[in-house]
Enzyme design. Sequence first.
Site, PDB file in Angstrom:
ATOM      1  CD  GLN A  97      -1.093  -0.106   3.750  1.00 34.31           C
ATOM      2  OE1 GLN A  97      -1.291   0.877   4.453  1.00 34.31           O
ATOM      3  NE2 GLN A  97      -1.664  -1.290   3.973  1.00 34.31           N
ATOM      4  CG  HIS A  99      -0.765   5.891   3.436  1.00 37.25           C
ATOM      5  ND1 HIS A  99      -1.847   5.045   3.510  1.00 37.25           N
ATOM      6  CD2 HIS A  99       0.199   5.338   4.210  1.00 37.25           C
ATOM      7  CE1 HIS A  99      -1.555   4.035   4.312  1.00 37.25           C
ATOM      8  NE2 HIS A  99      -0.323   4.185   4.744  1.00 37.25           N
ATOM      9  CD  GLU A 134       1.570   4.116   7.950  1.00 38.90           C
ATOM     10  OE1 GLU A 134       0.380   4.487   7.884  1.00 38.90           O
ATOM     11  OE2 GLU A 134       1.939   2.949   7.736  1.00 38.90           O
ATOM     12  CG  HIS A 266       4.217   1.154   3.499  1.00 38.34           C
ATOM     13  ND1 HIS A 266       3.628   2.260   2.922  1.00 38.34           N
ATOM     14  CD2 HIS A 266       3.417   0.825   4.556  1.00 38.34           C
ATOM     15  CE1 HIS A 266       2.548   2.596   3.598  1.00 38.34           C
ATOM     16  NE2 HIS A 266       2.384   1.730   4.589  1.00 38.34           N
ATOM     17  NE  ARG A 285      -6.120  -1.889   1.943  1.00 38.58           N
ATOM     18  CZ  ARG A 285      -7.075  -1.021   2.243  1.00 38.58           C
ATOM     19  NH1 ARG A 285      -7.819  -0.509   1.265  1.00 38.58           N
ATOM     20  NH2 ARG A 285      -7.294  -0.659   3.486  1.00 38.58           N
TER      21      ARG A 285
END
Length: 414
Positions: A97, A99, A134, A266, A285
């Site tokens: 995935q 972001h 993140e 990642h 994804r």
Amino acid sequence: MYKLKNTVQPYAWGSTDGIPSVIGVENPDRIAMAELWMGSHPKAPSQIVVPDTLGDLARAIATDPAYTLGEYCVSRFGPRLPFLFKVLSAAKALSIQAHPSRLQAIDGYAREEAAGLAIDAPNRNYRDDNHKPEIIRAITRFEALRGFKPIDDIRADWQALRDACLDNPTVAATIDRIREPLDAPVETEAARRFFEALFTVSASDRFHVIKLAERIAKVRDELHWSVVARLIDEYPGDVGTLAPLFLNYVVLEPGEALYLPAGVLHAYLSGTGIELMANSDNVLRCGCTPKHIDVDELLSVVVFDPGPPDVLTAARDGAAEAVYDTTAEEFELSSIDLDGDEHRPRRERTPEIVLTVDGSLTLRYLDAPVHDPRLRGLNALHLVRGDAVFLPACAPDYAMSGNGSAFRARTPRR
């Protein structure tokens, strides 16, 4: 300060013992416990148990955002907690995935709203208009894939596949089509074109390449090939199982961390760690998942920048605290270890959450106004393993004492 009760998410990929070992609870039914959420996310806001009159954290923030979040956070991020704090424990690989950036999220969310897609539609990509950088900090040995490997390393793995199919010209031709873009003179373009080629081959051709990779993985000694074999066992027939042949395989030891800004492809493979992220649900994804896959949209957000991964270690901020430095605006993660002494964390009038993971600690306000009704007479809390506390931005400075360890999530002023 508000003591929190937090929700465990029982996703199928979760381990049965990782989170219980961190927060000190039993799991007699061996339920998959994938993530422990701490924050105000509408999907699972933390409940405030001390004091017991405030309901959940989302409600407390909505009632008084100026006090709970502070002027800086409200003006910068709006009246919502900017971060989501988690304990994550994986027994099985999560999806491959990436972001979106904030601008990409704003645009994607607006497009899907205009198209009339329900917010919970299974084919929706953007569930909010925020980005989701993140950080994951290993508590146990932690396996992950992060970012595109150097082009020479990708080329070597796909040459190994090509060498193994000399007796099958059809599969050899498929592999040649996939790896041919790796010879592009610009590495970022080589990575992009390779990725497009891999994810646009026919289902039949993809099946034969995966079967070949499964056979080769059984005789190769390199660790990342063993990960290929494991992923094929977990997600048979899924093209994402080939990700270790183009993404960096990383093993974090306890205390090490990975930072994942927008666009970095990642996957988390196994292990238990502390995760901290911007408060968003936007995930695109491309494999190792039964969920919605949109390769075209993913291509528009992925950063194709081959190279070795950056593994983070913490920098000391005083005798007791160590900070993981990133470029994230919404959050900062640190670890705190006390051995009978006192620590006074540096505060910037922004919200924070503290999670105790070992021993016992006491948090107490310094110079707390006696008659401030917002403190509700609660000037100190004793915390044991698994206890979490939210500290409002405009509450007084505080001290920590005792024998124990904790993680601290807060919004920095950058």
